[in-house]
Write an enzyme that holds these catalytic residues in place. Sequence first.
Site, PDB file in Angstrom:
ATOM      1  N   LYS A   4     -12.136  54.205  -4.954  1.00 18.36           N
ATOM      2  CA  LYS A   4     -11.712  52.958  -5.596  1.00 18.36           C
ATOM      3  C   LYS A   4     -12.617  51.825  -5.104  1.00 18.36           C
ATOM      4  CE  LYS A   4      -7.088  51.544  -6.993  1.00 18.36           C
ATOM      5  NZ  LYS A   4      -5.713  51.375  -6.529  1.00 18.36           N
ATOM      6  N   ILE A   5     -13.154  51.097  -6.060  1.00 22.77           N
ATOM      7  CA  ILE A   5     -14.133  50.046  -5.756  1.00 22.77           C
ATOM      8  C   ILE A   5     -13.627  48.737  -6.356  1.00 22.77           C
ATOM      9  CG2 ILE A   5     -16.525  49.291  -6.196  1.00 22.77           C
ATOM     10  CD1 ILE A   5     -16.732  51.840  -4.703  1.00 22.77           C
TER      11      ILE A   5
END
EC number: 2.2.1.2
Length: 216
Positions: free
Chosen positions: A83-84
């Site tokens: 997750k960015i």
Amino acid sequence: MKFFLDTANIEEIKRVNRLGLVDGVTTNPTIIAREGRDFEEVIKEICSIVDGPVSAEVIGLTTDEMVKEAREIAKWADNVVVKIPMTEDGLAAVNILSKEGIKTNVTLIFTVAQGLMAAKAGATYISPFVGRLDDIGTDGMELIHGLKTVLDNYGYEAEIITASVRNLAHVEAAAIAGADIATIPGSLFPKLWSHPLTDKGIEQFLEDWKSVPKKD
Ligand code: G3P
């Protein structure tokens, strides 16, 4: 429609997984902190329980930091997704990671433009936060409709994860809007299969059953 569980709580995951309803899991630093366990240990345990994608978020804010963390997280399990955060550096990280075959989930999306940027950079998933938009007096579900239209218009492969889901109406509206996925908190999930009239109906049937003559 796919359902993800928005939790790192193993009991909540096992409860819903038993019903065959869990297509994946999403976490964020807040969710991980709630469990009071080591990040890597808990993600690896979730990945061993759930077959589908399990999102684990990076903490770094620069592209270099995010890419370094992502490469490490990607080694934890085959089904892990990194997750960015939706920032300029985040987009650069997604661009690099997608070319390496590392799956990403771009999080904290609040506009159609942000979702479009993330999809174009190569995100596997994009996470618009409907509840937090509702919190500031806008209609979060409009964003899901907008993103669905835009991704379909141009044939982007990124899947929409309706996130920051707070109630049953959000899940139903996400399904009607055609979102690929809703990620649902463990405490909310049971509300998807329950209804007070169902409980009342069962109670009444059992009560009436007492008057049915029995052979023995
Ligand atoms: O999936 C993102 C979600 O965890 C955020 O939810 O309720 O903190 O806005 P919330």
